[in-house]
Motif scaffolding. Sequence first.
Motif, mmCIF file in Angstrom:
data_model
loop_
_atom_site.group_PDB
_atom_site.id
_atom_site.type_symbol
_atom_site.label_atom_id
_atom_site.label_comp_id
_atom_site.label_asym_id
_atom_site.label_seq_id
_atom_site.Cartn_x
_atom_site.Cartn_y
_atom_site.Cartn_z
ATOM 1 N N TYR A 134 0.868 -1.168 0.000
ATOM 2 C CA TYR A 134 0.000 0.000 0.000
ATOM 3 C C TYR A 134 0.906 1.220 0.000
ATOM 4 C CZ TYR A 134 -4.001 -2.975 1.125
ATOM 5 O OH TYR A 134 -4.992 -3.920 1.104
ATOM 6 N N GLU A 135 0.997 1.879 -1.157
ATOM 7 C CA GLU A 135 1.941 2.972 -1.339
ATOM 8 C C GLU A 135 1.362 4.313 -0.883
ATOM 9 O OE1 GLU A 135 5.434 2.645 -3.142
ATOM 10 O OE2 GLU A 135 4.773 1.054 -1.778
ATOM 11 N N ASP A 136 2.202 5.069 -0.201
ATOM 12 C CA ASP A 136 1.866 6.424 0.211
ATOM 13 C C ASP A 136 1.316 7.196 -0.990
ATOM 14 O OD1 ASP A 136 2.469 8.760 2.270
ATOM 15 O OD2 ASP A 136 3.178 9.434 0.305
ATOM 16 N N HIS A 137 0.145 7.831 -0.827
ATOM 17 C CA HIS A 137 -0.489 8.449 -1.989
ATOM 18 C C HIS A 137 -1.541 9.459 -1.546
ATOM 19 C CE1 HIS A 137 -1.114 8.638 -6.245
ATOM 20 N NE2 HIS A 137 -2.340 8.146 -6.218
ATOM 21 N N TRP A 138 -1.859 10.370 -2.462
ATOM 22 C CA TRP A 138 -2.943 11.339 -2.280
ATOM 23 C C TRP A 138 -3.915 11.219 -3.457
ATOM 24 C CZ3 TRP A 138 -3.349 15.717 1.220
ATOM 25 C CH2 TRP A 138 -2.303 15.813 2.145
ATOM 26 N N VAL A 139 -5.195 11.400 -3.165
ATOM 27 C CA VAL A 139 -6.217 11.512 -4.195
ATOM 28 C C VAL A 139 -7.132 12.677 -3.818
ATOM 29 C CG1 VAL A 139 -6.175 9.038 -4.747
ATOM 30 C CG2 VAL A 139 -7.792 9.907 -3.027
ATOM 31 N N ALA A 140 -8.136 12.919 -4.635
ATOM 32 C CA ALA A 140 -9.143 13.926 -4.315
ATOM 33 C C ALA A 140 -10.516 13.271 -4.370
ATOM 34 C CB ALA A 140 -9.084 15.093 -5.302
ATOM 35 N N GLU A 141 -11.468 13.873 -3.700
ATOM 36 C CA GLU A 141 -12.848 13.411 -3.815
ATOM 37 C C GLU A 141 -13.771 14.623 -3.889
ATOM 38 O OE1 GLU A 141 -13.476 10.775 -0.499
ATOM 39 O OE2 GLU A 141 -13.464 12.382 0.968
ATOM 40 N N TYR A 142 -14.866 14.447 -4.621
ATOM 41 C CA TYR A 142 -15.836 15.534 -4.763
ATOM 42 C C TYR A 142 -17.231 14.986 -4.502
ATOM 43 C CZ TYR A 142 -17.090 13.660 -9.380
ATOM 44 O OH TYR A 142 -17.533 12.840 -10.403
ATOM 45 N N TRP A 143 -18.128 15.879 -4.081
ATOM 46 C CA TRP A 143 -19.489 15.483 -3.763
ATOM 47 C C TRP A 143 -20.343 15.519 -5.022
ATOM 48 C CZ3 TRP A 143 -21.961 12.912 -0.257
ATOM 49 C CH2 TRP A 143 -23.355 13.002 -0.168
ATOM 50 N N HIS A 144 -20.913 14.363 -5.358
ATOM 51 C CA HIS A 144 -21.803 14.265 -6.513
ATOM 52 C C HIS A 144 -23.234 14.463 -6.016
ATOM 53 C CE1 HIS A 144 -23.765 12.851 -10.114
ATOM 54 N NE2 HIS A 144 -22.604 12.653 -10.708
ATOM 55 N N ALA A 145 -23.805 15.608 -6.349
ATOM 56 C CA ALA A 145 -25.102 15.988 -5.800
ATOM 57 C C ALA A 145 -26.224 15.052 -6.225
ATOM 58 C CB ALA A 145 -25.438 17.426 -6.208
ATOM 59 N N GLU A 146 -26.155 14.519 -7.454
ATOM 60 C CA GLU A 146 -27.215 13.615 -7.920
ATOM 61 C C GLU A 146 -27.075 12.225 -7.300
ATOM 62 O OE1 GLU A 146 -25.463 15.592 -10.128
ATOM 63 O OE2 GLU A 146 -27.125 17.043 -10.131
ATOM 64 N N GLN A 147 -25.867 11.728 -7.201
ATOM 65 C CA GLN A 147 -25.647 10.397 -6.649
ATOM 66 C C GLN A 147 -25.542 10.399 -5.122
ATOM 67 O OE1 GLN A 147 -22.506 8.185 -8.585
ATOM 68 N NE2 GLN A 147 -22.975 9.069 -10.587
ATOM 69 N N LEU A 148 -25.461 11.596 -4.544
ATOM 70 C CA LEU A 148 -25.384 11.756 -3.089
ATOM 71 C C LEU A 148 -24.258 10.932 -2.483
ATOM 72 C CD1 LEU A 148 -29.192 11.714 -2.137
ATOM 73 C CD2 LEU A 148 -27.692 13.686 -2.436
ATOM 74 N N ARG A 149 -23.069 11.092 -3.057
ATOM 75 C CA ARG A 149 -21.904 10.395 -2.521
ATOM 76 C C ARG A 149 -20.632 11.134 -2.912
ATOM 77 N NH1 ARG A 149 -19.119 6.481 -6.104
ATOM 78 N NH2 ARG A 149 -19.980 6.666 -8.228
ATOM 79 N N ILE A 151 -17.148 11.004 -4.597
ATOM 80 C CA ILE A 151 -16.488 10.223 -5.644
ATOM 81 C C ILE A 151 -14.991 10.530 -5.606
ATOM 82 C CG2 ILE A 151 -16.258 9.870 -8.126
ATOM 83 C CD1 ILE A 151 -19.204 10.344 -8.411
ATOM 84 N N MET A 152 -14.205 9.469 -5.561
ATOM 85 C CA MET A 152 -12.764 9.598 -5.430
ATOM 86 C C MET A 152 -12.101 9.593 -6.811
ATOM 87 S SD MET A 152 -10.371 7.192 -3.014
ATOM 88 C CE MET A 152 -11.181 7.741 -1.504
ATOM 89 N N VAL A 153 -11.194 10.536 -7.040
ATOM 90 C CA VAL A 153 -10.504 10.681 -8.328
ATOM 91 C C VAL A 153 -8.999 10.657 -8.100
ATOM 92 C CG1 VAL A 153 -10.151 12.136 -10.356
ATOM 93 C CG2 VAL A 153 -12.400 12.082 -9.230
ATOM 94 N N ASP A 154 -8.301 9.819 -8.857
ATOM 95 C CA ASP A 154 -6.842 9.840 -8.847
ATOM 96 C C ASP A 154 -6.400 10.653 -10.060
ATOM 97 O OD1 ASP A 154 -4.090 9.365 -8.986
ATOM 98 O OD2 ASP A 154 -4.287 7.416 -8.017
ATOM 99 N N ALA A 155 -6.161 11.927 -9.843
ATOM 100 C CA ALA A 155 -5.856 12.844 -10.941
ATOM 101 C C ALA A 155 -4.464 12.628 -11.521
ATOM 102 C CB ALA A 155 -5.996 14.294 -10.464
ATOM 103 N N GLN A 156 -3.634 11.873 -10.853
ATOM 104 C CA GLN A 156 -2.265 11.663 -11.335
ATOM 105 C C GLN A 156 -2.198 10.658 -12.488
ATOM 106 O OE1 GLN A 156 0.769 10.441 -8.343
ATOM 107 N NE2 GLN A 156 1.308 8.843 -9.835
ATOM 108 N N LEU A 157 -3.105 9.689 -12.503
ATOM 109 C CA LEU A 157 -2.961 8.538 -13.387
ATOM 110 C C LEU A 157 -3.488 8.812 -14.791
ATOM 111 C CD1 LEU A 157 -3.929 5.661 -10.914
ATOM 112 C CD2 LEU A 157 -1.663 6.531 -11.508
#
Length: 295
Positions: A134-149, A151-157
């Motif tokens: 499990y490699e040290d890493h950062w991701v981002a997540e944003y709130w999807h208003a329609e799906q009410l959750r 969502i995690m995005v790995d913008a590096q890949l």
Amino acid sequence: MDQDRTNLSRFARPGRLTSAGPFAALLEAVPSDPAEIARTIQGLLIHEHIAGAYGVTLTEAERQTVHLRPADEILARIADGPDDPPLTVARIPEQRVAGNCRHYSLLLVTALRARGVAARARCGFGDYFIDGRYEDHWVAEYWHAEQLRWIMVDAQLDERQRELFGIDFDTTDVPRDRFLVAGEAWVRCRAGAADPDAFGLSVINEGGWWWIAGNLMRDAAALHAVELLPWDVWGAMPAPFEKLDDERMALFDELARLTREPDEHAEELRLLYADERLVVPATVRNELRDRDEPI
């Protein structure tokens, strides 16, 4: 998951490190879709440790941009390129600004918050770089208003890295069992379901409880709009290979419990984060540069 609008709103406005500042107008030309924003960022940054995969050898001077904390300073370096093209024009690899996973995530959060979208950076560990690690890493997540959750995005890949690492999932909706926020990693290890020594950075052969604890504090800080460098150190954060005493283990147990589900424990997390052992001071230790730096 039902979300309190007040809680969401705090993630929808720029923080001190996620403000585009004088470069806000440049972000307006970037597509609003999170996947397109990530693709745009991939054409602007180059990961300092993966540059060779793009045929690039970074000089020591070029590597120094990995120490930039605020988004506006990163954008300033990007905008300082030849002919100053819009951000939507991908730079050739040699002209991209050196960063790491945290920089990709920070810029994605910056672009989303500039549009009033609730977004946040998360610090933890990915299992998709090296088998069994499990490699040290950062991701981002944003709130999807329609799906009410969230969502995690790995913008590096980007496409090159997806091929390089054999990525077999949607990097714009990362499965929660492929990237573990630091609190989830801590809880799994405490339960005996994972080996703490598998969590760290394999390229330097480091890992363990101390590394997970450090990422726990960085994740908590990011949840309070202070997205620091992966090597920034402060407060109760343990030194490399330091054995944690019972008091700090208990502190990190509680921090892990709250950061696993930060929206369900927002007030508890706010109160715990105010603890002088956890809250980010005005100055932190940049371990790579071996000096104290203001943020």
